[in-house]
Design an enzyme around this catalytic site. Structure first.
Site, PDB file in Angstrom:
ATOM      1  N   GLY A  97       0.833  -1.195   0.000  1.00 26.41           N
ATOM      2  CA  GLY A  97       0.000   0.000   0.000  1.00 26.41           C
ATOM      3  C   GLY A  97       0.871   1.249   0.000  1.00 26.41           C
ATOM      4  N   GLY A  98       0.312   2.309   0.528  1.00 22.13           N
ATOM      5  CA  GLY A  98       1.029   3.581   0.563  1.00 22.13           C
ATOM      6  C   GLY A  98       2.315   3.511   1.368  1.00 22.13           C
ATOM      7  N   GLY A 153      24.207  12.250 -29.461  1.00 23.45           N
ATOM      8  CA  GLY A 153      23.566  12.705 -28.224  1.00 23.45           C
ATOM      9  C   GLY A 153      24.131  11.982 -27.017  1.00 23.45           C
ATOM     10  CB  ALA A 154      25.075   8.451 -26.483  1.00 24.14           C
TER      11      ALA A 154
END
Ligand code: HXC
Length: 519
Positions: free
Chosen positions: A171-172, A406-407
């Site tokens: 859960g949370g 870009g790399a």
């Protein structure tokens, strides 16, 4: 009551508190191969250093007859101690008390140590084994969690926060670990998910086991939520001790300096031939890291997730260094969504905690294709770009082989404020690889040539021409984008000397409320 009787009462109460939920529940817990909260803390901290706080605290819930069932300390053990003599604050949920479920008073205990740790400037280690929100307390428990989350957020980047998951975390409740710097999970008993298998089955019809939905294997290899997967609790606690040795106490301090008996000018001839002549042949980047690190030791983080990039810590001349390296042995070291976010997170962790970064580059580019584009590779790649560009810690980059497009930029290039950018003679720093470049540049000319053989000959000539011009480090070096082309076998020495000269580096970013990294 005499003083002796009062003393006896204290001893009695302490003994009772230390039994948590009682002998039977401890037995059941042990039978599952799990240690109790106090046993875990004892193993984590230096022997005899743990001082427990709030062991007399009890819950205040009266719903469902809860006022008749109280355990001293409630479901969490909190306090402080040391690891290698350095102060650490710690909390460990006690599964033997209401399944370690979170009550309001438990949250107050945890918040107390979190507040103290922040004031003192010391790491917080949380050990989690809990059934989540204490159902009988309703919204009070949720408020308690929220108080903890708020402190996780305020402590982020100020003090190291480490979480061990040794049991359920559902859960949370998963969000406190998720807000911390490192998560470690045990193979057998740990699991984390927002909604368990039963709810999943009801809502979506999917049949899935606890382990497949949220086990250590899954989180350390698929989701990337956990940085570490360990065989058992003992190994996990020792791993945390080791991890702490690479980290400073807080963001205003440096990580501890280790003794270094390993010569800093060690020559490693093996590195001169580690990169294969063929650009398409892989090699193991981890071998390079082990070779240049002090005593050959490398502490890998996120080992099983996005294996095309390696991140972790080593010491160089005793100084803690964060290493980010492409792995040519896995998917040719290509950058993709997962590799980008893994590395970005690590770069930011190092920068937050004043740990210099060594980047080892051999990257053919970003992984092309609709799968990556749909998954938002632009945004994930931007995270890494952002993380490097924003980082002000000393940054040393060594390009071993490919560094394209870009790399190339993303992997801590000069213009992203790389302090020392070195290259090996085998480096290929270019807009793209030769074959791809010639296809773009010469496609039309090739089509005009008759016969496949003639076409191949033409292409090969052009590729060779391109390689001669660009598949080397010298164009970048001639422009000052590479500070020096170094002999591979001298890498350890050159990197250590670079970090030594950067020890007094001061760099800051413009004042702002906070940056807006493309999350
Ligand atoms: C109160 C709890 C509890 C809980 C377990 N116990 N979870 N008590 N609140 N959430 C108690 C049990 O009653 C039992 O008490 C003891 O802990 C041990 O539990 P068992 O079920 O016997 O253990 P086990 O078989 O090992 O199963 C463990 C478990 C299961 C898988 C965690 O107990 C379970 O499913 N619990 C509920 C989990 C859950 O739904 N939590 C709420 C999630 S929502 P006795 O007295 O018999 O020893 C949530 C929201 C948080 O957490 C949001 C934060 C923002």
């Amino acid at each position: 009551m005499t003083n002796q009787q009062k003393l006896n009462k204290l001893i009695e109460l302490r003994t009772e508190a230390k039994m948590g939920g009682g002998e039977k529940r401890i037995e059941k817990h042990h039978a599952q191969g799990k240690m109790t909260a106090r046993e875990r803390i004892d193993l984590l901290l230096d022997e005899g250093s743990f001082e427990e706080m709030d062991m007399f605290v009890t819950h205040r819930c009266t719903n469902f007859g809860m006022d008749k069932t109280k355990f001293m300390g409630d479901g969490v053990v909190v306090g402080h101690g040391t690891i290698d003599g350095r102060v650490i604050y710690v909390y460990a949920t006690d599964f033997t008390v209401f399944g370690g479920s979170m009550s309001e008073t438990m949250a107050q205990k945890i918040c107390k140590v979190m507040d103290m740790a922040l004031q003192v400037g010391a790491p917080v280690i949380g050990i989690n084994d809990s059934g989540g929100a204490r159902i009988q307390e309703g919204v009070g428990s949720l408020a308690g969690y929220s108080e903890i989350f708020q402190r996780n957020i305020m402590s982020s980047g100020v003090i190291p926060q480490i979480t061990a998951i040794f049991g359920p975390c559902a859960g949370g409740a998963v969000y406190s670990p998720a807000l911390t710097d490192f998560i470690m999970m045990t193979e057998e008993n740990a699991y984390m998910f927002l909604t368990g298998p039963k709810v999943v089955k009801t809502v979506t019809g999917e049949d899935i086991s606890v382990a497949d939905l949220g086990g250590a294997d899954m989180h350390s290899s698929k989701s990337g939520v956990a940085q570490f997967k360990v065989e058992d609790e003992e190994k996990g606690l020792l791993l945390i001790r080791k991890l702490v040795s690479y980290l400073p106490q807080n963001n205003l301090e440096e990580a501890p300096l280790m003794d270094c008996s390993d010569p800093i000018d060690r020559i490693d001839d093996v590195l001169n031939s580690i990169v294969p002549d063929s650009p398409n042949k892989p090699y193991d980047m981890k071998e390079v890291i082990h070779t240049i690190a002090d005593r050959g030791e490398f502490f890998e983080v996120h080992r099983n997730f996005a294996k095309n990039i390696i991140v972790g810590f080593c010491h160089m001349n005793g100084q803690s260094v964060g290493v980010v390296a492409n792995q040519p042995n896995y998917l040719a070291g290509v950058l993709d969504c997962d590799a980008s976010r893994k590395a970005a997170r690590f770069v930011r962790t190092c920068d937050a905690f004043n740990i210099p970064i060594l980047t080892l580059v051999d990257v053919p580019g970003f992984l092309p294709g609709s799968g990556q584009e749909y998954a938002g590779v632009i945004g994930h790649g931007a995270k890494l770009l952002f993380a490097y560009g924003e980082a002000t810690v000393p940054k040393v980059t060594v390009t071993l082989r490919k560094s394209y497009g870009g790399a190339h930029i993303v992997m801590s290039c000069k213009q992203l404020r790389g302090d020392f950018n070195y290259a090996w003679p085998s480096a290929e720093i270019a807009v793209m690889g030769a074959a791809g470049a010639i296809e773009v540049l010469e496609g039309r000319n090739v089509a005009k040539i008759e016969g496949e053989e003639a076409q191949m000959k033409y292409v090969n000539e052009k590729v060779a021409e391109y390689e001669e011009a660009f598949s080397n480090p010298y164009q970048a070096a001639s422009l000052g984008y590479i500070d020096d082309v170094i002999e591979p076998r001298n890498t350890r020495f050159r990197v250590i000397r670079a970090f030594q000269t950067l020890q007094t580096k001061k760099q800051s970013n413009p004042p702002r409320k906070h940056c807006n990294i493309p999350l």
